[in-house]
Motif scaffolding. Structure first.
Motif, PDB file in Angstrom:
ATOM      1  N   HIS A  40       0.827  -1.206   0.000  1.00 41.85           N
ATOM      2  CA  HIS A  40       0.000   0.000   0.000  1.00 41.85           C
ATOM      3  C   HIS A  40       0.859   1.252   0.000  1.00 41.85           C
ATOM      4  O   HIS A  40       1.843   1.334   0.724  1.00 41.85           O
ATOM      5  CB  HIS A  40      -0.879   0.043   1.259  1.00 41.85           C
ATOM      6  N   THR A  44      -2.689   0.804  -4.276  1.00 35.96           N
ATOM      7  CA  THR A  44      -2.323  -0.548  -3.856  1.00 35.96           C
ATOM      8  C   THR A  44      -1.717  -1.290  -5.036  1.00 35.96           C
ATOM      9  O   THR A  44      -2.227  -1.196  -6.160  1.00 35.96           O
ATOM     10  CB  THR A  44      -3.586  -1.303  -3.375  1.00 35.96           C
ATOM     11  N   CYS A  82     -15.231 -10.388   8.338  1.00 36.84           N
ATOM     12  CA  CYS A  82     -14.292  -9.266   8.384  1.00 36.84           C
ATOM     13  C   CYS A  82     -14.712  -8.162   7.413  1.00 36.84           C
ATOM     14  O   CYS A  82     -14.624  -6.971   7.727  1.00 36.84           O
ATOM     15  CB  CYS A  82     -12.896  -9.785   8.054  1.00 36.84           C
ATOM     16  N   TYR A 125      -8.819  -3.724   8.617  1.00 38.88           N
ATOM     17  CA  TYR A 125      -8.495  -4.195   7.264  1.00 38.88           C
ATOM     18  C   TYR A 125      -7.625  -5.435   7.277  1.00 38.88           C
ATOM     19  O   TYR A 125      -7.739  -6.314   6.439  1.00 38.88           O
ATOM     20  CB  TYR A 125      -7.718  -3.117   6.501  1.00 38.88           C
ATOM     21  N   ARG A 126      -6.712  -5.489   8.237  1.00 36.76           N
ATOM     22  CA  ARG A 126      -5.693  -6.536   8.215  1.00 36.76           C
ATOM     23  C   ARG A 126      -6.234  -7.922   8.555  1.00 36.76           C
ATOM     24  O   ARG A 126      -5.528  -8.914   8.406  1.00 36.76           O
ATOM     25  CB  ARG A 126      -4.568  -6.196   9.208  1.00 36.76           C
ATOM     26  N   ASN A 127      -7.476  -7.968   9.032  1.00 39.08           N
ATOM     27  CA  ASN A 127      -7.987  -9.265   9.477  1.00 39.08           C
ATOM     28  C   ASN A 127      -8.284 -10.256   8.365  1.00 39.08           C
ATOM     29  O   ASN A 127      -8.541 -11.428   8.629  1.00 39.08           O
ATOM     30  CB  ASN A 127      -9.239  -9.073  10.342  1.00 39.08           C
ATOM     31  N   LYS A 171      -7.313 -11.104   3.905  1.00 38.98           N
ATOM     32  CA  LYS A 171      -6.598 -10.683   2.693  1.00 38.98           C
ATOM     33  C   LYS A 171      -7.498  -9.805   1.822  1.00 38.98           C
ATOM     34  O   LYS A 171      -7.056  -8.831   1.232  1.00 38.98           O
ATOM     35  CB  LYS A 171      -6.146 -11.924   1.942  1.00 38.98           C
ATOM     36  N   TYR A 230      -7.771  -6.336   3.271  1.00 42.83           N
ATOM     37  CA  TYR A 230      -6.458  -5.687   3.224  1.00 42.83           C
ATOM     38  C   TYR A 230      -6.169  -5.229   1.793  1.00 42.83           C
ATOM     39  O   TYR A 230      -5.760  -4.090   1.554  1.00 42.83           O
ATOM     40  CB  TYR A 230      -5.375  -6.641   3.734  1.00 42.83           C
ATOM     41  N   LYS A 255      -8.278  -2.181   0.844  1.00 42.71           N
ATOM     42  CA  LYS A 255      -8.214  -1.071   1.795  1.00 42.71           C
ATOM     43  C   LYS A 255      -8.506   0.300   1.168  1.00 42.71           C
ATOM     44  O   LYS A 255      -9.381   1.031   1.619  1.00 42.71           O
ATOM     45  CB  LYS A 255      -6.828  -1.075   2.433  1.00 42.71           C
TER      46      LYS A 255
END
Ligand code: ADP
Ligand code: MG
Length: 378
Positions: A200, A207, A304, A322-324, A326, A329, A332
């Motif tokens: 990112h 991204t 998520c 977001y990280r929880n 793929k 994320y 994002k």
């Protein structure tokens, strides 16, 4: 000089007004779609679903309501667990409800405005959510008039129209799948051990995914060929093809860059069209080994997604998880800020799918309760 100023003004006004209208409609929209019954299904095998008779049938909050009811087994009726009669009903409200007779082209009318936003430099995510068999792939990828083919046509038609105002665009495509939290490149015959890292650039809201194939698309025909070929690859890639495609998220990405030399402006938008993995819950006692693992990954990434969209709508909540997964994320920069999200919740009319439909309605309601206008959260 005067001409340039006038054009600059008109262009600015056009984009500003379009975006204002989209914000008024909400940066997060949820549309419900009930697919028609499968051929040969007896009416008694269908859930009782009530939906608006016509497109203009909206309430004071500009929403449309859908109700789903189920006859309760007489044992429950006798125990007095019911509301009126021996039937229990649930009502939900969404920005729009499409009934079984709505065609893909009518559904696309609503999406087309967000395609315009992507051309104006906004990031857009379109999701199809629902259990396997509810019509997600029909909605997104129908080769004739699914959201993806119609989006491709609209983008290239608009690009040619916007030339008159001095705009030159370039479009690049990517097509990937997330299966068990692992990225698979649908445009490459990867060896299987290629590593795809999500990177990112938070300053510019961009991204990139390392090693992921990106293809320059010069026309609608080129883009459609690429999409149809890869979609076909996807469904025939593994022996257990239908299984895999319904147990992974597929994401078709269009990166759109515009430059207007006449007014010295450029913009860059990203449009993500996502056919989500089937949302059905497996009966835990049935799920073992690989199947159990897949189910856990799917459940986690879907919940998520709900959490991320929900927390984006909370003005005071600073942490967006977001990280929880793929999926969140990766998306994002297309979910937060002033980006636009549209979710289709696809519903099967079969009575046996009642509980899954209820789950889908509840998920979609959580997402839809997030009304994010401009400036509420960056
Ligand atoms: P999913 O991708 O959610 O598993 P599909 O899109 O494959 O579901 O749809 C399941 C079945 O229903 C398919 O046979 C499809 O052709 C049919 N179907 C889905 N939506 C429609 C629709 N709007 N009109 C006609 N048939 C549909
Ligand atoms: Mg599908």
């Amino acid at each position: 000089m005067q001409m340039k100023n006038a054009l600059l003004h008109v262009e600015h006004e056009r984009r500003y007004l379009h975006n204002k209208l989209q914000e008024l409609k909400g940066n997060i929209r949820v549309y419900c779609r009930i697919r028609p019954p499968s051929p040969g299904v007896h009416p008694q095998q269908l859930a009782e679903i009530e939906y608006p008779a016509d497109d203009n049938d909206v309430d004071e909050s500009l929403c449309q309501a859908i109700s789903i009811s189920k006859e309760l087994p007489s044992s429950e009726y006798l125990q007095g667990q019911t509301q009126a009669r021996n039937k229990t009903s649930y009502t939900f409200k969404f920005d729009k409800v499409f009934g079984p007779s709505h065609q893909n082209s009518q559904v696309f009318d609503e999406l087309s405005q967000l395609v315009q936003s992507a051309l104006d430099g906004f990031n857009v995510c379109v999701f199809a959510y629902g259990q396997t068999g509810s019509g997600k792939t029909w909605t997104m990828s129908h080769p004739g008039d699914g959201m993806i083919p119609l989006t491709i046509h609209k983008i290239f038609d608009d690009i040619s129209d916007l030339k008159q105002n001095g705009w030159e665009y370039s479009v690049e495509g990517q097509f990937l799948e997330i299966y068990n939290e692992t990225i698979i490149d649908l445009l490459a015959n990867g060896s299987g051990d290629t590593k795809y890292d999500i990177k990112h650039d938070d300053i510019n809201g961009k991204t990139t995914i390392s090693n992921l194939r990106t293809i320059r698309l010069n026309s609608a025909q080129e883009a459609l060929m690429l999409f149809n070929k890869s979609a076909l690859n996807r469904s025939t890639a593994s022996t257990n093809s239908n299984e895999r495609s319904s147990r992974s998220h597929s994401i078709f990405v269009l990166n759109i860059k515009g430059f207007n030399a006449k007014i010295g402006t450029s913009c860059e938008g990203c449009l993500n069209l996502v056919d989500l993995a089937g949302s059905e819950r497996l009966n835990n006692s049935q799920a073992k080994g690989d199947r159990l693992k897949e189910t856990q990954y799917i459940n986690k990434s879907l919940s998520c997604l709900g959490d991320v969209i929900y927390s984006l709508g909370q003005p005071k909540n600073n942490h967006v998880p977001y990280r929880n997964s793929k999926l969140t994320y990766l998306l994002k920069h297309s979910l937060g800020g002033n980006s636009k999200t549209l979710m289709f919740v696809n519903i099967s009319p079969a009575a046996t799918n009642f509980n899954e439909s209820l789950n889908s309605f509840r998920f979609a309601t959580k997402v839809g309760n997030t009304k994010r206008g401009s400036g509420i959260r960056k």
